[in-house]
Design an enzyme around this catalytic site. Structure first.
Site, PDB file in Angstrom:
ATOM      1  N   ASP A 199       0.851  -1.195   0.000  1.00  0.00           N
ATOM      2  CA  ASP A 199       0.000   0.000   0.000  1.00  0.00           C
ATOM      3  C   ASP A 199       0.888   1.246   0.000  1.00  0.00           C
ATOM      4  O   ASP A 199       2.065   1.190   0.345  1.00  0.00           O
ATOM      5  CB  ASP A 199      -0.892  -0.012   1.258  1.00  0.00           C
ATOM      6  CG  ASP A 199      -2.177   0.791   1.095  1.00  0.00           C
ATOM      7  OD1 ASP A 199      -3.255   0.174   1.090  1.00  0.00           O
ATOM      8  OD2 ASP A 199      -2.101   2.032   0.961  1.00  0.00           O
TER       9      ASP A 199
ATOM     10  N   ASP B 205       3.583   2.090  -4.740  1.00  0.00           N
ATOM     11  CA  ASP B 205       2.622   2.812  -5.568  1.00  0.00           C
ATOM     12  C   ASP B 205       2.424   1.934  -6.800  1.00  0.00           C
ATOM     13  O   ASP B 205       3.365   1.750  -7.595  1.00  0.00           O
ATOM     14  CB  ASP B 205       3.196   4.189  -5.936  1.00  0.00           C
ATOM     15  CG  ASP B 205       2.278   4.969  -6.878  1.00  0.00           C
ATOM     16  OD1 ASP B 205       1.327   4.381  -7.422  1.00  0.00           O
ATOM     17  OD2 ASP B 205       2.553   6.162  -7.081  1.00  0.00           O
ATOM     18  N   VAL B 206       1.228   1.396  -6.972  1.00  0.00           N
ATOM     19  CA  VAL B 206       1.008   0.419  -8.047  1.00  0.00           C
ATOM     20  C   VAL B 206       1.151   1.021  -9.444  1.00  0.00           C
ATOM     21  O   VAL B 206       1.213   0.287 -10.431  1.00  0.00           O
ATOM     22  CB  VAL B 206      -0.361  -0.298  -7.924  1.00  0.00           C
ATOM     23  CG1 VAL B 206      -0.436  -1.122  -6.647  1.00  0.00           C
ATOM     24  CG2 VAL B 206      -1.516   0.688  -8.029  1.00  0.00           C
TER      25      VAL B 206
ATOM     26  N   ASN C 279      -6.028  -5.144  -5.643  1.00  0.00           N
ATOM     27  CA  ASN C 279      -7.207  -4.465  -5.077  1.00  0.00           C
ATOM     28  C   ASN C 279      -7.069  -2.952  -4.923  1.00  0.00           C
ATOM     29  O   ASN C 279      -8.065  -2.255  -4.769  1.00  0.00           O
ATOM     30  CB  ASN C 279      -7.485  -5.144  -3.717  1.00  0.00           C
ATOM     31  CG  ASN C 279      -8.343  -4.325  -2.792  1.00  0.00           C
ATOM     32  OD1 ASN C 279      -9.555  -4.278  -2.964  1.00  0.00           O
ATOM     33  ND2 ASN C 279      -7.720  -3.681  -1.812  1.00  0.00           N
TER      34      ASN C 279
ATOM     35  N   TYR D  21     -13.719   5.977 -13.643  1.00  0.00           N
ATOM     36  CA  TYR D  21     -13.835   4.787 -12.785  1.00  0.00           C
ATOM     37  C   TYR D  21     -14.516   3.649 -13.535  1.00  0.00           C
ATOM     38  O   TYR D  21     -14.043   2.508 -13.531  1.00  0.00           O
ATOM     39  CB  TYR D  21     -14.613   5.156 -11.521  1.00  0.00           C
ATOM     40  CG  TYR D  21     -14.633   4.091 -10.461  1.00  0.00           C
ATOM     41  CD1 TYR D  21     -13.621   4.012  -9.511  1.00  0.00           C
ATOM     42  CD2 TYR D  21     -15.661   3.148 -10.390  1.00  0.00           C
ATOM     43  CE1 TYR D  21     -13.637   3.029  -8.522  1.00  0.00           C
ATOM     44  CE2 TYR D  21     -15.690   2.170  -9.414  1.00  0.00           C
ATOM     45  CZ  TYR D  21     -14.671   2.121  -8.476  1.00  0.00           C
ATOM     46  OH  TYR D  21     -14.692   1.139  -7.500  1.00  0.00           O
TER      47      TYR D  21
ATOM     48  N   LYS E  96     -12.823   0.104 -14.559  1.00  0.00           N
ATOM     49  CA  LYS E  96     -13.325  -1.166 -14.019  1.00  0.00           C
ATOM     50  C   LYS E  96     -13.849  -2.083 -15.135  1.00  0.00           C
ATOM     51  O   LYS E  96     -13.699  -3.306 -15.062  1.00  0.00           O
ATOM     52  CB  LYS E  96     -14.402  -0.903 -12.965  1.00  0.00           C
ATOM     53  CG  LYS E  96     -13.873  -0.202 -11.707  1.00  0.00           C
ATOM     54  CD  LYS E  96     -12.822  -1.029 -10.976  1.00  0.00           C
ATOM     55  CE  LYS E  96     -12.453  -0.423  -9.627  1.00  0.00           C
ATOM     56  NZ  LYS E  96     -11.439  -1.218  -8.908  1.00  0.00           N
TER      57      LYS E  96
ATOM     58  N   THR F 153     -16.622   1.261   3.258  1.00  0.00           N
ATOM     59  CA  THR F 153     -15.183   1.417   3.507  1.00  0.00           C
ATOM     60  C   THR F 153     -14.865   2.910   3.447  1.00  0.00           C
ATOM     61  O   THR F 153     -15.704   3.716   3.047  1.00  0.00           O
ATOM     62  CB  THR F 153     -14.334   0.715   2.413  1.00  0.00           C
ATOM     63  OG1 THR F 153     -14.432   1.502   1.206  1.00  0.00           O
ATOM     64  CG2 THR F 153     -14.771  -0.699   2.142  1.00  0.00           C
TER      65      THR F 153
HETATM   66  N1  LIG Z   1     -15.985   0.436  -1.359  1.00  0.00           N
HETATM   67  C1  LIG Z   1     -16.792   0.192  -2.401  1.00  0.00           C
HETATM   68  O1  LIG Z   1     -17.983   0.497  -2.409  1.00  0.00           O
HETATM   69  C2  LIG Z   1     -16.234  -0.506  -3.613  1.00  0.00           C
HETATM   70  C3  LIG Z   1     -17.141  -1.006  -4.574  1.00  0.00           C
HETATM   71  C4  LIG Z   1     -16.648  -1.655  -5.707  1.00  0.00           C
HETATM   72  C5  LIG Z   1     -15.285  -1.797  -5.870  1.00  0.00           C
HETATM   73  N2  LIG Z   1     -14.438  -1.301  -4.927  1.00  0.00           N
HETATM   74  C6  LIG Z   1     -13.020  -1.476  -5.174  1.00  0.00           C
HETATM   75  O2  LIG Z   1     -12.430  -2.138  -4.077  1.00  0.00           O
HETATM   76  C7  LIG Z   1     -11.050  -1.775  -3.992  1.00  0.00           C
HETATM   77  C8  LIG Z   1     -10.727  -1.382  -2.559  1.00  0.00           C
HETATM   78  O3  LIG Z   1     -11.528  -0.280  -2.216  1.00  0.00           O
HETATM   79  P1  LIG Z   1     -11.880   0.111  -0.708  1.00  0.00           P
HETATM   80  O4  LIG Z   1     -13.311   0.475  -0.709  1.00  0.00           O
HETATM   81  O5  LIG Z   1     -11.391  -0.922   0.239  1.00  0.00           O
HETATM   82  O6  LIG Z   1     -11.059   1.472  -0.595  1.00  0.00           O
HETATM   83  P2  LIG Z   1     -10.106   2.088   0.539  1.00  0.00           P
HETATM   84  O7  LIG Z   1      -9.972   3.520   0.182  1.00  0.00           O
HETATM   85  O8  LIG Z   1     -10.597   1.716   1.904  1.00  0.00           O
HETATM   86  O9  LIG Z   1      -8.717   1.327   0.300  1.00  0.00           O
HETATM   87  C9  LIG Z   1      -7.960   1.513  -0.855  1.00  0.00           C
HETATM   88  C10 LIG Z   1      -6.483   1.347  -0.499  1.00  0.00           C
HETATM   89  O10 LIG Z   1      -5.736   1.471  -1.718  1.00  0.00           O
HETATM   90  C11 LIG Z   1      -4.571   2.213  -1.420  1.00  0.00           C
HETATM   91  N3  LIG Z   1      -4.059   2.848  -2.649  1.00  0.00           N
HETATM   92  C12 LIG Z   1      -4.615   3.861  -3.352  1.00  0.00           C
HETATM   93  N4  LIG Z   1      -3.840   4.185  -4.394  1.00  0.00           N
HETATM   94  C13 LIG Z   1      -2.768   3.345  -4.352  1.00  0.00           C
HETATM   95  C14 LIG Z   1      -1.608   3.203  -5.165  1.00  0.00           C
HETATM   96  N5  LIG Z   1      -1.384   3.986  -6.227  1.00  0.00           N
HETATM   97  N6  LIG Z   1      -0.721   2.236  -4.841  1.00  0.00           N
HETATM   98  C15 LIG Z   1      -0.926   1.453  -3.747  1.00  0.00           C
HETATM   99  N7  LIG Z   1      -1.990   1.557  -2.934  1.00  0.00           N
HETATM  100  C16 LIG Z   1      -2.904   2.505  -3.234  1.00  0.00           C
HETATM  101  C17 LIG Z   1      -5.015   3.248  -0.391  1.00  0.00           C
HETATM  102  O11 LIG Z   1      -3.907   3.771   0.336  1.00  0.00           O
HETATM  103  C18 LIG Z   1      -5.967   2.416   0.473  1.00  0.00           C
HETATM  104  O12 LIG Z   1      -5.285   1.814   1.554  1.00  0.00           O
HETATM  105  C19 LIG Z   1     -10.845  -0.658  -5.015  1.00  0.00           C
HETATM  106  O13 LIG Z   1     -10.284  -1.212  -6.191  1.00  0.00           O
HETATM  107  C20 LIG Z   1     -12.254  -0.174  -5.284  1.00  0.00           C
HETATM  108  O14 LIG Z   1     -12.401   0.411  -6.556  1.00  0.00           O
HETATM  109  C21 LIG Z   1     -14.878  -0.673  -3.808  1.00  0.00           C
END
Ligand SMILES: NC(=O)c1ccc[n+]([C@@H]2O[C@H](COP(=O)([O-])OP(=O)(O)OC[C@H]3O[C@@H](n4cnc5c(N)ncnc54)[C@H](O)[C@@H]3O)[C@@H](O)[C@H]2O)c1
Length: 245
Positions: free
Chosen positions: A36, A60-61, A86, A150, A154, A185
């Site tokens: 992360d 950083d991905v 993720n 987004y 996706k 989240t």
């Molecule tokens: N929460 C929702 O409703 C939801 C719905 C569908 C899909 N998603 C997907 O689930 C995944 C996780 O989301 P979440 O809700 O847990 O979000 P979150 O914000 O709680 O966690 C995301 C994490 O990704 C890290 N991150 C961001 N950019 C980064 C980078 N460039 N390199 C490394 N790490 C990085 C952040 O520091 C954070 O810890 C995402 O891909 C999101 O698109 C979430």
């Protein structure tokens, strides 16, 4: 235990769905790398789970060199049997108001970042196989106003998953995706209560999802129980998509 003796990487592992997956994977016997950008949260989670079980690696991905270093460290710490791809960011903006930079930022993390991590995972899995699980979204299947970058990213993740599954199959590398509905989240913290109520009503089960409910699916797909599953997408959406198809 579903992931006994397996080495797992979770990008975005310091928060939300990723954090829940790290916790569940360790509970299922894995050693796990929390990958992360957020060092404070990632280090704290690793310390809580213990040196033997978890390690934080700042990555950083979007940066290929970070991703390569992550996999070198993971190979040394636990091996690379499973990867939950993720890390992601959200953001609401009408298409006409997007700057090039805003567009590129979301595409870089949510699509190119997923590719860079999957590419490195496949390089490391050439000899022994493994499972890559990409995090897509219900918004990879459906459009929604003010989410142009987004939804484009996706949707791209869904089809990238299919192609990588074809390329990995002969090497024992499974590639699948998960499409969560709206999950409670930190990603949703920018939304006001009215919007959250509106989003809740989109789910026939009458509530938003919990991070653990997506983590359960990620752990299953990374486990040997999913040995005949590749190229597939698993909706974890409380029935959201069921009424739209
Ligand atoms: N929460 C929702 O409703 C939801 C719905 C569908 C899909 N998603 C997907 O689930 C995944 C996780 O989301 P979440 O809700 O847990 O979000 P979150 O914000 O709680 O966690 C995301 C994490 O990704 C890290 N991150 C961001 N950019 C980064 C980078 N460039 N390199 C490394 N790490 C990085 C952040 O520091 C954070 O810890 C995402 O891909 C999101 O698109 C979430």
């Amino acid at each position: 235990m579903r992931l006994k003796d397996k080495g797992i990487i979770v990008t975005g592992g310091a928060s939300g769905i990723g954090e829940a997956t790290i916790r569940r994977a360790v509970a299922e016997g894995a050693r796990a790398v929390i990958a992360d950008m957020n060092a404070e949260a990632g280090e704290a989670l690793a310390a809580e789970l213990g040196d033997e079980k978890a390690r934080f690696v700042r990555v950083d991905v979007t940066r290929s060199e970070d991703v390569a270093a992550l996999f070198r460290e993971a190979a040394d710490f636990c091996g690379v049997d499973g990867v939950f791809n993720n890390a992601g960011v959200g953001g609401l903006c009408p298409a006409v108001d997007y700057t090039d930079e805003d567009w590129q930022h979301i595409i870089d993390i949510n699509l190119s970042g997923v590719f860079k991590v999957a590419r490195e995972a496949m390089r490391h899995m050439q000899e022994h196989g493994g499972s890559i699980v990409n995090c897509a979204s219900i918004l990879g299947h459906l459009g929604q106003s003010e989410t142009a970058a987004y939804t484009a990213a996706k949707g791209g993740v869904l089809n990238l998953t299919r192609t990588l599954a074809l390329e990995g199959a002969a090497k024992g590398i499974r590639v699948s995706s998960i499409s969560p509905g709206y999950i409670k989240t930190p990603l949703l913290e920018v939304l006001d209560q009215e919007t959250l109520d509106f989003l809740t009503d989109l789910h026939p089960v009458g509530r938003l999802g919990r991070p653990e409910e997506v983590a359960n699916a990620a752990v299953f797909l990374m486990s040997d129980e999913a040995s005949f599953i590749t190229g597939a997408d698993l909706l974890v959406d409380g029935g959201f998509a069921a009424g739209k198809s």
